[in-house]
Design a protein around this motif. Sequence first.
Motif, PDB file in Angstrom:
ATOM      1  N   ASP A 170     -19.541  66.903  78.119  1.00  0.00           N
ATOM      2  CA  ASP A 170     -18.584  67.560  79.180  1.00  0.00           C
ATOM      3  C   ASP A 170     -19.424  67.854  80.333  1.00  0.00           C
TER       4      ASP A 170
ATOM      5  N   PRO B 127     -15.474  74.678  85.480  1.00  0.00           N
ATOM      6  CA  PRO B 127     -14.089  74.198  85.749  1.00  0.00           C
ATOM      7  C   PRO B 127     -13.184  75.400  86.823  1.00  0.00           C
TER       8      PRO B 127
ATOM      9  N   THR C  89     -12.906  70.401  79.601  1.00  0.00           N
ATOM     10  CA  THR C  89     -13.468  71.240  80.896  1.00  0.00           C
ATOM     11  C   THR C  89     -13.352  72.814  81.065  1.00  0.00           C
TER      12      THR C  89
ATOM     13  N   LEU D 153     -12.547  62.910  84.058  1.00  0.00           N
ATOM     14  CA  LEU D 153     -12.863  64.918  83.508  1.00  0.00           C
ATOM     15  C   LEU D 153     -13.589  65.335  84.694  1.00  0.00           C
ATOM     16  N   GLU D 154     -14.564  64.740  85.233  1.00  0.00           N
ATOM     17  CA  GLU D 154     -15.262  65.069  86.427  1.00  0.00           C
ATOM     18  C   GLU D 154     -14.321  66.075  87.402  1.00  0.00           C
TER      19      GLU D 154
ATOM     20  N   THR E 201     -12.982  69.425  87.147  1.00  0.00           N
ATOM     21  CA  THR E 201     -13.530  70.277  87.447  1.00  0.00           C
ATOM     22  C   THR E 201     -14.014  70.991  89.574  1.00  0.00           C
TER      23      THR E 201
END
Lengths: 417, 417
Positions: free
Chosen positions: A89, A112, A137, A399-400, A403
């Motif tokens: 995460d 997020p 996320t 995923l990054e 954010t």
Amino acid sequence: MSLNDMGRAAKDAAYALATAPTAQKNNALSVIADELADNQAAILAANHKDIEAGRKAGLPEAMLDRLLLNEARLEGIIADVRNVISLDDPVGSEIDCRVLENGMTLSRRREPIGVIGVIYEARPNVTIDIASLCLKTGNASILRGGKETFHSNMELVKVIQTALEKTGLPAASVQYIEKPDRELVSELLKLDQYVDMIIPRGGAGLHQMCKQNSTIPVIIGGFGISHLYVDSSADLQRAPDVIVNSKIQRPSACNALDTLLVHRDVAASLLASLVPVLNEQKVSLVATDEAMPMLQSANDVRAAGEQDFDTEWLSNTLGVAIVDDVQEALTHMREHNASHSDAILTNDLAAAEAFINGAGSAAVYVNASTRFTDGAQFGLGAEVAVSTQKLHARGPMGLEELTTYKWVGKADYLPRP
Amino acid sequence: MSLNDMGRAAKDAAYALATAPTAQKNNALSVIADELADNQAAILAANHKDIEAGRKAGLPEAMLDRLLLNEARLEGIIADVRNVISLDDPVGSEIDCRVLENGMTLSRRREPIGVIGVIYEARPNVTIDIASLCLKTGNASILRGGKETFHSNMELVKVIQTALEKTGLPAASVQYIEKPDRELVSELLKLDQYVDMIIPRGGAGLHQMCKQNSTIPVIIGGFGISHLYVDSSADLQRAPDVIVNSKIQRPSACNALDTLLVHRDVAASLLASLVPVLNEQKVSLVATDEAMPMLQSANDVRAAGEQDFDTEWLSNTLGVAIVDDVQEALTHMREHNASHSDAILTNDLAAAEAFINGAGSAAVYVNASTRFTDGAQFGLGAEVAVSTQKLHARGPMGLEELTTYKWVGKADYLPRP
């Protein structure tokens, strides 16, 4: 519920999600996976309705196959959700941290983005895919799928929302725009009061429409002509394998090779060994006048017209042109929208660096196939989208890239500017 | 030259700039600084025309002062250009690099964004400032300044273009939209074929207009209500200094404090010691009904109306509200557009973390003034803009935020997906 109400509910959900512990988000994902398995019958029944409707509407078989869910595909989707649980995460991690001269500790902490609007076509797996990546996320999502998978999507979102409620997260963390009205898409694109980012997943037309109409930042992606330039210093023995892989492994992919550029000095030699392999793979060639004479043994070849080098083939067709050097290759690429994935085959360090720095592509390869542009190949664990714009994220997004960061300054009252 | 031609010229220039060595870019900046000094008389004469025109048009004195160039200010601008020379060039640096299991070396390398459109108001120093930051990072720029500084800007851009040509870089690296037609701004915002990013520098109206009309990604920034929350665990001796600094150091700045939130348990005590200092600083208070009785000794206080906590004061006014705890403070901030700079004063670790993670702000401070949000304070060397949006960059933007990255994969022909 109006779209405005959905936006407000999503924003509220996003506040709760932003500070939800990873364990709680993972638990929700785990329950989603379980519920998908438990509700297999209902999901497949809903999908059956979509397939029936599609067949009645005369959708082509290839399209119907893209819409289809069956036990095996649903198992694949469930496995994908469980894979998201296993990923790190990124929320709360710090990009960097420094101590300023005045004693303040200053870091950039990932958090997020907030509310993400996703507009997509056809395949129902996108519903679960994007919802689970957003959830992991800490982002709320508002989904708008294609009408062809309406029943499937409704059933899938119901499963997700049930799982969210069971695990103490707001059901509005994942919402779906049910009404079929097309103007709701335009409305979503202007809901900047609540929505922080728009991700279109679909064809060039969808991306263009989002770009033209959105007041919310849009992730544009997936298009561009892919080039492979064979330098005079390239290993000609190994070149055909890379070219064939780039072109043939999945011709419909956005990172499949469109144009082969060959250095004049090695053109005859390379093409002589390449053509038999291309013939075997049933590749159609579209060549410049200069290249034509070297392609006489090709089974399927024609002279290139004005638009050919601006065409993303998405098929077994390959453009061929001869160039003088890496600079001419780069000029060709500039004129013909190199923005996705491009490769050079060379053993010359200066040529490699000139190509890397001069190419306008999201991903550049030295001595490797253009097909590598992919979140899984890059080890990102997941692929949210492939961006071909330059802001926020470029190339495969993991995923990054779901954010943002905030600056965090900690002091002891006293530092003064 | 049409705007479309300017766009094409900028794109061509951007290709040359993208691979220009740092030494060449620094040399151009150095010659720009020299030429600005050499052409002082012409620049000040052009500025004099703007000031005269402004005076005739009845511009207020404060505005005329913002437009004014004199020897000292021009020296300051020249010093700023020389400072940009001393900064590290982010182009070519790598964000990260890994070796994949298949042996490919995969990195993300920084490169210029391309063409940056900048729309700004009034102050002529922005022309040099943004042009030199773009140049340092290898980006071409298309500038559109306010009509109030037309003559100054034309002269400054002439100096820049002369310097560019002298140092072998394309003059079109920095272009200025000369024609006063307002529709050219709308046209620039839709020139997505050539322009990669829009930076508005000006008031909320300009940012809103760009957001609504641009088909190019826009950096929105500079707005939001700034809050400071005094927790029950805060050091009440030191709190007033931080509050006064946040409010008073430069009340017109976007990071100046708008609203003070005080924990119920310490409200009476804190406000008793704070009010005399605020009186001394001529701060006007706007308070909730609950806070009013504690502010009886204030020289200037009134009860807050509906919109007061949504107002960015940009003046000596300060809103005051009492809250039960950090969660209620965060709820207030959510409802009143906390998106720029917010601070908590506390000695409680859990409260600090809750505040950091729950605040929707680009920059969050623990026991420090909201005034720290600034590129120079953060050690970025330069400040391109302060972003309050979440994509690409958030908070103060330095040189790195004028770059994008490309993925670079190097292999030895053989790795296969």
